[in-house]
Design an enzyme around this catalytic site. Structure first.
Site, mmCIF file in Angstrom:
data_model
loop_
_atom_site.group_PDB
_atom_site.id
_atom_site.type_symbol
_atom_site.label_atom_id
_atom_site.label_comp_id
_atom_site.label_asym_id
_atom_site.label_seq_id
_atom_site.Cartn_x
_atom_site.Cartn_y
_atom_site.Cartn_z
ATOM 1 N N GLN A 26 -2.840 2.406 -2.486
ATOM 2 C CA GLN A 26 -2.175 1.796 -1.338
ATOM 3 C C GLN A 26 -0.795 1.338 -1.755
ATOM 4 O O GLN A 26 -0.524 1.121 -2.944
ATOM 5 C CB GLN A 26 -2.955 0.568 -0.871
ATOM 6 C CG GLN A 26 -4.056 0.885 0.114
ATOM 7 C CD GLN A 26 -4.519 -0.346 0.883
ATOM 8 O OE1 GLN A 26 -4.375 -1.470 0.431
ATOM 9 N NE2 GLN A 26 -5.089 -0.117 2.056
ATOM 10 N N TRP A 52 -13.739 -3.832 5.506
ATOM 11 C CA TRP A 52 -13.593 -3.366 4.124
ATOM 12 C C TRP A 52 -14.947 -3.372 3.435
ATOM 13 O O TRP A 52 -15.474 -4.439 3.123
ATOM 14 C CB TRP A 52 -12.620 -4.264 3.359
ATOM 15 C CG TRP A 52 -11.259 -4.273 3.966
ATOM 16 C CD1 TRP A 52 -10.261 -3.375 3.726
ATOM 17 C CD2 TRP A 52 -10.733 -5.220 4.906
ATOM 18 N NE1 TRP A 52 -9.154 -3.699 4.470
ATOM 19 C CE2 TRP A 52 -9.405 -4.814 5.202
ATOM 20 C CE3 TRP A 52 -11.249 -6.354 5.544
ATOM 21 C CZ2 TRP A 52 -8.595 -5.514 6.089
ATOM 22 C CZ3 TRP A 52 -10.437 -7.043 6.424
ATOM 23 C CH2 TRP A 52 -9.124 -6.628 6.689
ATOM 24 N N ALA A 56 4.291 -8.027 6.911
ATOM 25 C CA ALA A 56 3.583 -7.335 5.830
ATOM 26 C C ALA A 56 3.132 -5.986 6.362
ATOM 27 O O ALA A 56 2.972 -5.806 7.575
ATOM 28 C CB ALA A 56 2.383 -8.154 5.383
ATOM 29 N N ARG A 85 -13.157 1.245 -2.120
ATOM 30 C CA ARG A 85 -14.053 0.923 -1.002
ATOM 31 C C ARG A 85 -15.418 1.557 -1.227
ATOM 32 O O ARG A 85 -15.505 2.682 -1.727
ATOM 33 C CB ARG A 85 -13.468 1.459 0.312
ATOM 34 C CG ARG A 85 -12.085 0.890 0.575
ATOM 35 C CD ARG A 85 -11.926 0.249 1.904
ATOM 36 N NE ARG A 85 -10.596 -0.365 1.965
ATOM 37 C CZ ARG A 85 -9.711 -0.144 2.919
ATOM 38 N NH1 ARG A 85 -10.014 0.640 3.935
ATOM 39 N NH2 ARG A 85 -8.538 -0.746 2.884
ATOM 40 N N VAL A 109 -2.488 -11.065 9.866
ATOM 41 C CA VAL A 109 -1.209 -10.910 10.580
ATOM 42 C C VAL A 109 -1.386 -11.244 12.056
ATOM 43 O O VAL A 109 -2.466 -11.104 12.615
ATOM 44 C CB VAL A 109 -0.647 -9.465 10.440
ATOM 45 C CG1 VAL A 109 -0.097 -9.237 9.042
ATOM 46 C CG2 VAL A 109 -1.692 -8.428 10.807
ATOM 47 N N HIS A 121 -8.085 -3.646 -0.888
ATOM 48 C CA HIS A 121 -6.730 -3.330 -0.428
ATOM 49 C C HIS A 121 -5.732 -4.028 -1.351
ATOM 50 O O HIS A 121 -6.141 -4.815 -2.222
ATOM 51 C CB HIS A 121 -6.512 -3.738 1.038
ATOM 52 C CG HIS A 121 -6.919 -5.139 1.383
ATOM 53 N ND1 HIS A 121 -6.791 -5.681 2.626
ATOM 54 C CD2 HIS A 121 -7.468 -6.140 0.617
ATOM 55 C CE1 HIS A 121 -7.233 -6.927 2.625
ATOM 56 N NE2 HIS A 121 -7.649 -7.225 1.429
HETATM 57 N N1 PHE Z 1 -4.590 -4.283 4.027
HETATM 58 C C1 PHE Z 1 -4.756 -3.571 5.272
HETATM 59 C C2 PHE Z 1 -5.791 -2.486 5.081
HETATM 60 O O1 PHE Z 1 -6.082 -2.118 3.969
HETATM 61 C C3 PHE Z 1 -3.462 -3.009 5.782
HETATM 62 C C4 PHE Z 1 -2.461 -4.036 6.166
HETATM 63 C C5 PHE Z 1 -1.592 -4.554 5.213
HETATM 64 C C6 PHE Z 1 -2.379 -4.489 7.453
HETATM 65 C C7 PHE Z 1 -0.659 -5.508 5.580
HETATM 66 C C8 PHE Z 1 -1.461 -5.439 7.846
HETATM 67 C C9 PHE Z 1 -0.603 -5.949 6.891
HETATM 68 O O2 PHE Z 1 -6.360 -1.983 5.996
#
Ligand code: PHE
Length: 352
Positions: free
Chosen positions: A222, A161, A319, A208, A265, A182
């Protein structure tokens, strides 16, 4: 009031009305207005003269002069109306009566932005599966955007990110503010404030530090999802997201899950649907793979659960996060994400 003054008023009135009768155009009318009602006109002269009268007469004289002014103003408005309609008839040959046989004018109304539309559609889809919709702050703390999501300071995973820091010193933890990269920090905020079971959807803007091109914007939307309870398994994740894809893309589309990595995760996955353009045969839109990636997802990492005070032995959950414009692009066959932010009315009107 002296007799003299009363006389003067009626003479002025008679003369002014006579002149007004002779005015037949807007210009003549305006000349009359200046001469009679204007700042240096007759009425003003009369009003000034009042101060020369003896104190007893002043009040009645003033009232009489003001009455005169009101009467002449009314006469002026009348003449204006008369001249306007005369001129309309003269120039168009019609009177200003309303033609009830004319078709009505179309009232053009606005509509919701395509991003708002898709966010509402997706939120509704998850709503039917028992998810609540929330929103959260766009200016975020390093702690929520990264650390509590199992991404420590200086960890190479931060490179996933590119961040817009409110202050560059932030990365050292000194001024830990940034524009959220995010919507995942809301996972933490929701878990810190609530006990399981949790089922939430969080749509919102993310930022970003990136160059823009057809598939990247530095600011985009998002949609985050989070479900926590006892005995939640990967099968629940798959079932929920497949149902979402069925509602949004139709029963014909196939979904695919593959391993992916996100620090918060474990296991992590990416979800793809088969290409709407070539039905999975391979084409330019899907880069010949037959699949289009639509989101990142996974089972919430035990360390993240521990961090918010949940017992990972007792609770588990999943998630996911997807780009709203990305989904809208797939739905409508839009080839450039920048259309969503240029406000070209020709683009927007297609989504009425
Ligand atoms: N937040 C991650 C992204 O922006 C996406 C994501 C959200 C992945 C939740 C796993 C669980 O790339």
């Amino acid at each position: 009031m002296t007799k003299n003054f009363a006389n003067r008023i009626s003479i002025i009135e008679a003369e002014a009305l006579e002149l007004l009768d002779k005015a037949h155009s807007e210009t003549e009318l305006e000349e009359w207005r200046i001469a009679v009602l204007g700042r240096r006109g007759q009425i003003t002269t009369v009003l000034r003269g009042i101060s020369d009268l003896d104190p007893d007469s002043r009040r009645t004289a003033g009232a009489a002069a003001n009455q005169l002014k009101i009467r002449l103003q009314a006469a002026f408005e009348d003449s204006k109306g008369r001249i306007n309609s005369d001129e309309t008839v003269a120039s168009t040959g019609t009177s200003d009566r309303i033609d009830v046989t004319l078709p009505g004018r179309k009232v053009s109304s606005g509509s919701l932005h395509p991003t708002t539309q898709i966010i509402r559609e997706i939120s509704n889809a998850f709503n039917t599966m028992g998810f609540q919709v929330l929103d959260g702050p766009e200016v975020e703390l390093d702690a929520y955007n990264f650390q509590k999501l199992n991404i420590p300071a200086h960890h190479p995973a931060r490179d996933m990110w590119n961040s817009l820091w409110i202050d560059r010193a932030s990365e050292s933890g000194e001024y830990p503010l940034l524009l959220r990269t995010h919507t995942s920090p809301m996972q933490i905020r929701v878990m810190e404030k609530n006990d399981p079971p949790i089922r939430v959807i969080v749509p919102g803007k993310a930022y970003r530090y990136e160059a823009t091109d057809a598939t990247h914007e530095w600011q985009f939307c998002q949609i985050e999802g989070l479900a926590i309870d006892r005995d939640i398994t990967f099968a629940d994740l798959k079932g929920t997201l497949e149902e979402f894809a069925r509602i949004i893309f139709g029963a014909k589309r196939k979904a695919r899950f593959r391993c992916d990595f996100f620090p918060f995760v474990e296991p992590g996955a990416e979800m793809s649907i088969d290409c709407f353009k070539c039905d999975g045969q391979g084409c330019r839109v899907c880069g010949n793979s037959g699949w289009i990636e639509i989101m990142g997802a996974g089972m919430v990492h035990p360390k993240v659960l521990e961090g918010v005070g949940y017992d990972p032995q007792l609770y588990s959950g999943f998630a996911f996060g997807m780009g709203a414009e990305r989904i809208a692009m797939l739905r409508h066959g839009i080839d450039d994400i920048r259309h969503f932010y240029t406000n070209d009315i020709r683009f927007l009107e297609q989504f009425k």
